[in-house]
Design a protein around this motif. Sequence first.
Motif, PDB file in Angstrom:
ATOM      1  N   SER A  83      23.456  37.997 132.791  1.00 39.42           N
ATOM      2  CA  SER A  83      23.754  38.782 131.586  1.00 39.42           C
ATOM      3  C   SER A  83      24.396  37.796 130.624  1.00 39.42           C
TER       4      SER A  83
ATOM      5  N   SER B 111      29.198  44.924 132.805  1.00 43.43           N
ATOM      6  CA  SER B 111      27.903  44.904 133.494  1.00 43.43           C
ATOM      7  C   SER B 111      28.142  44.945 134.991  1.00 43.43           C
TER       8      SER B 111
ATOM      9  N   LEU C 250      24.080  47.599 132.087  1.00 45.30           N
ATOM     10  CA  LEU C 250      24.911  47.085 130.995  1.00 45.30           C
ATOM     11  C   LEU C 250      25.633  48.251 130.321  1.00 45.30           C
TER      12      LEU C 250
END
Length: 279
Positions: free
Chosen positions: A138, A260, A112
Amino acid sequence: MVNNLIVFMIPVILIHKGYQDYLGCAINQALKNNPVHLIGDTSPSITHQNFRFANLNDYCLECGEFRSIYEHLNTTPFEYEIFCYQRWFVLKNYMLSNNLDKIFYIDSDVLLFANMTTEWEKFNQYEMTLLHRTAAISSFVTLKGVTDFCNFLMSTYKDKSSYNYKKIASHYKVRKECDLAGGVCDMTLLEFFHYCSECGGGPGKVGEMMQIINDSTYDHNINVPDQGFAFINGRKDFKLKEGIPYVYNERLGKEIKFNSLHFQGGAKSGIRNTYDRCN
């Protein structure tokens, strides 16, 4: 005058059993911009002031009840799949216990690169966000969103005469008839929840993280050539600029920042190298 205002930062949460090197990379990368909480059974040797470890077993309320009603409709191992479901109850209970109204969840094979407190401004109209309509790889999760989804899981598996259960069971039946592997998993239920307003979800409540907003996006799967992104040797062709990945989008004709990267499956072996290159 001293400013005593404490700015709440949205924590990044991972739920994982055991410990592998890629998990450490995921945690340390996320810690660059966010507080990080790991809910697991093995405490890593991370001493960062913004890192917190919580024991998985302390938040397993309803996990036993769900196990008792769960029907395994998948060719994958039982224990793997049921934990993917049970983590939602663990997450809900953790959020309740720690008075967390919203969090950002990542899988343990995700790097991330963004501050999720700032990113929340893009998605604050939703109660949950997914990638590819199906996956919480995510994802922002609010307490209401995870509570509604847990209730949906329980009600679906409790009433095996219901439309909801028969719908997911038919998905497995068709795959078996066509000699296809896989079947029903938590992503099947997440996609159903994404469309089902009667279940507490619905398109107005569940957002999509793969949108390109302000020339940035989130990766569904590094192994997949989606959305017109440059792809080479079986992976998205990302370039690192000051530790941030960018991928050229052929449809838009420009580079897009990736907040990400998801190193799914065999791609996990590339997490350490990418993490080291970012530092």
